[in-house]
Design a protein around this motif. Structure first.
Motif, mmCIF file in Angstrom:
data_model
loop_
_atom_site.group_PDB
_atom_site.id
_atom_site.type_symbol
_atom_site.label_atom_id
_atom_site.label_comp_id
_atom_site.label_asym_id
_atom_site.label_seq_id
_atom_site.Cartn_x
_atom_site.Cartn_y
_atom_site.Cartn_z
ATOM 1 N N ALA A 102 24.865 24.206 38.527
ATOM 2 C CA ALA A 102 24.469 25.569 38.154
ATOM 3 C C ALA A 102 23.500 25.538 36.970
ATOM 4 O O ALA A 102 22.497 26.260 36.952
ATOM 5 C CB ALA A 102 25.703 26.412 37.814
ATOM 6 N N TYR A 103 23.784 24.699 36.011
ATOM 7 C CA TYR A 103 22.943 24.568 34.821
ATOM 8 C C TYR A 103 21.517 24.178 35.203
ATOM 9 O O TYR A 103 20.543 24.770 34.757
ATOM 10 C CB TYR A 103 23.562 23.531 33.879
ATOM 11 C CG TYR A 103 22.762 23.260 32.627
ATOM 12 C CD1 TYR A 103 22.846 24.101 31.523
ATOM 13 C CD2 TYR A 103 21.930 22.146 32.537
ATOM 14 C CE1 TYR A 103 22.120 23.852 30.373
ATOM 15 C CE2 TYR A 103 21.200 21.887 31.387
ATOM 16 C CZ TYR A 103 21.300 22.738 30.303
ATOM 17 O OH TYR A 103 20.570 22.485 29.172
ATOM 18 N N TYR A 104 21.399 23.164 36.062
ATOM 19 C CA TYR A 104 20.068 22.691 36.428
ATOM 20 C C TYR A 104 19.363 23.566 37.460
ATOM 21 O O TYR A 104 18.180 23.385 37.704
ATOM 22 C CB TYR A 104 20.108 21.226 36.871
ATOM 23 C CG TYR A 104 20.215 20.316 35.667
ATOM 24 C CD1 TYR A 104 19.133 20.154 34.810
ATOM 25 C CD2 TYR A 104 21.402 19.672 35.357
ATOM 26 C CE1 TYR A 104 19.230 19.352 33.685
ATOM 27 C CE2 TYR A 104 21.499 18.867 34.233
ATOM 28 C CZ TYR A 104 20.410 18.708 33.397
ATOM 29 O OH TYR A 104 20.507 17.924 32.273
ATOM 30 N N ALA A 109 14.382 28.371 29.956
ATOM 31 C CA ALA A 109 14.831 29.291 28.893
ATOM 32 C C ALA A 109 16.324 29.625 29.015
ATOM 33 O O ALA A 109 17.064 29.515 28.019
ATOM 34 C CB ALA A 109 13.984 30.564 28.885
ATOM 35 N N PRO A 110 16.818 30.006 30.210
ATOM 36 C CA PRO A 110 18.263 30.276 30.311
ATOM 37 C C PRO A 110 19.119 29.042 30.019
ATOM 38 O O PRO A 110 20.191 29.160 29.430
ATOM 39 C CB PRO A 110 18.455 30.725 31.763
ATOM 40 C CG PRO A 110 17.122 31.173 32.233
ATOM 41 C CD PRO A 110 16.124 30.372 31.444
ATOM 42 N N LEU A 114 22.054 28.855 27.269
ATOM 43 C CA LEU A 114 23.404 28.455 27.648
ATOM 44 C C LEU A 114 23.872 27.263 26.815
ATOM 45 O O LEU A 114 25.014 27.221 26.351
ATOM 46 C CB LEU A 114 23.471 28.117 29.140
ATOM 47 C CG LEU A 114 24.847 27.752 29.682
ATOM 48 C CD1 LEU A 114 25.852 28.883 29.458
ATOM 49 C CD2 LEU A 114 24.753 27.410 31.158
ATOM 50 N N LEU A 115 22.994 26.308 26.601
ATOM 51 C CA LEU A 115 23.335 25.147 25.786
ATOM 52 C C LEU A 115 23.645 25.564 24.347
ATOM 53 O O LEU A 115 24.625 25.104 23.749
ATOM 54 C CB LEU A 115 22.205 24.123 25.812
ATOM 55 C CG LEU A 115 22.453 22.822 25.049
ATOM 56 C CD1 LEU A 115 23.702 22.103 25.558
ATOM 57 C CD2 LEU A 115 21.237 21.916 25.150
ATOM 58 N N ASP A 116 22.834 26.459 23.791
ATOM 59 C CA ASP A 116 23.088 26.963 22.433
ATOM 60 C C ASP A 116 24.437 27.667 22.357
ATOM 61 O O ASP A 116 25.191 27.482 21.396
ATOM 62 C CB ASP A 116 21.969 27.911 21.990
ATOM 63 C CG ASP A 116 20.640 27.196 21.753
ATOM 64 O OD1 ASP A 116 20.641 25.957 21.600
ATOM 65 O OD2 ASP A 116 19.595 27.891 21.744
ATOM 66 N N LEU A 117 24.741 28.467 23.385
ATOM 67 C CA LEU A 117 26.032 29.165 23.429
ATOM 68 C C LEU A 117 27.178 28.157 23.475
ATOM 69 O O LEU A 117 28.149 28.276 22.729
ATOM 70 C CB LEU A 117 26.094 30.096 24.644
ATOM 71 C CG LEU A 117 27.444 30.761 24.904
ATOM 72 C CD1 LEU A 117 27.829 31.693 23.754
ATOM 73 C CD2 LEU A 117 27.414 31.512 26.226
ATOM 74 N N ALA A 118 27.069 27.156 24.355
ATOM 75 C CA ALA A 118 28.124 26.153 24.478
ATOM 76 C C ALA A 118 28.337 25.406 23.164
ATOM 77 O O ALA A 118 29.470 25.164 22.749
ATOM 78 C CB ALA A 118 27.788 25.177 25.606
#
Length: 134
Positions: A102-104, A109-110, A114-118
């Motif tokens: 899903a990530y890839y 930008a998303p 998402l990485l910053d949020l995690a």
């Protein structure tokens, strides 16, 4: 009798198969066996012969040593785990593979958001975890 090495090889087999999005059936067909045999390899119930390991490595596009990477007498597999280490088998879980796919599938930008949020959530829960390289 199942050994720790058989279990380790089976986990690596499952991890790679899932990473490639293959079913046990499709992998079994590629190497000319039944899917039940793949199940037995993955859970460590049956040992993988040298010839079969070669066929599996070809089907999964990895060198044979992939199945043994990270395995040594100094490996956490044979000792009490370090509480600050994430177990290598976390990568073989379906949930992890679904998350990676899903990530890839997202744009750049998303993914960054998402990485910053995690990372921000990680900082609030259990700092300084590191993944054992395998």
């Amino acid at each position: 009798m199942t050994s720790e090495i058989d279990l380790y090889v089976g986990k690596r087999l499952r991890r790679r198969r899932r990473l490639l999005g293959l079913t046990q059936q499709s992998l079994a067909e590629q190497v000319g066996i039944r899917f039940q045999q793949i199940q037995k390899y993955e859970c460590g119930a049956n040992r993988v012969s040298a010839a079969r390991l070669f066929e599996l490595s070809e089907a999964l596009s990895v060198p044979i040593q992939y199945f043994y990477e990270g395995l040594s007498s100094h490996d956490p597999l044979f000792h009490d785990p370090d509480p600050d280490v994430i177990a290598p088998d976390v990568l073989s879980k379906k949930e992890t593979m679904d998350l990676v796919r899903a990530y890839y599938s997202m744009g750049e930008a998303p993914r960054k958001h998402l990485l910053d949020l995690a990372k921000s959530l990680e900082a609030n829960t259990k700092p300084n975890l590191r993944l054992v390289s395998t």
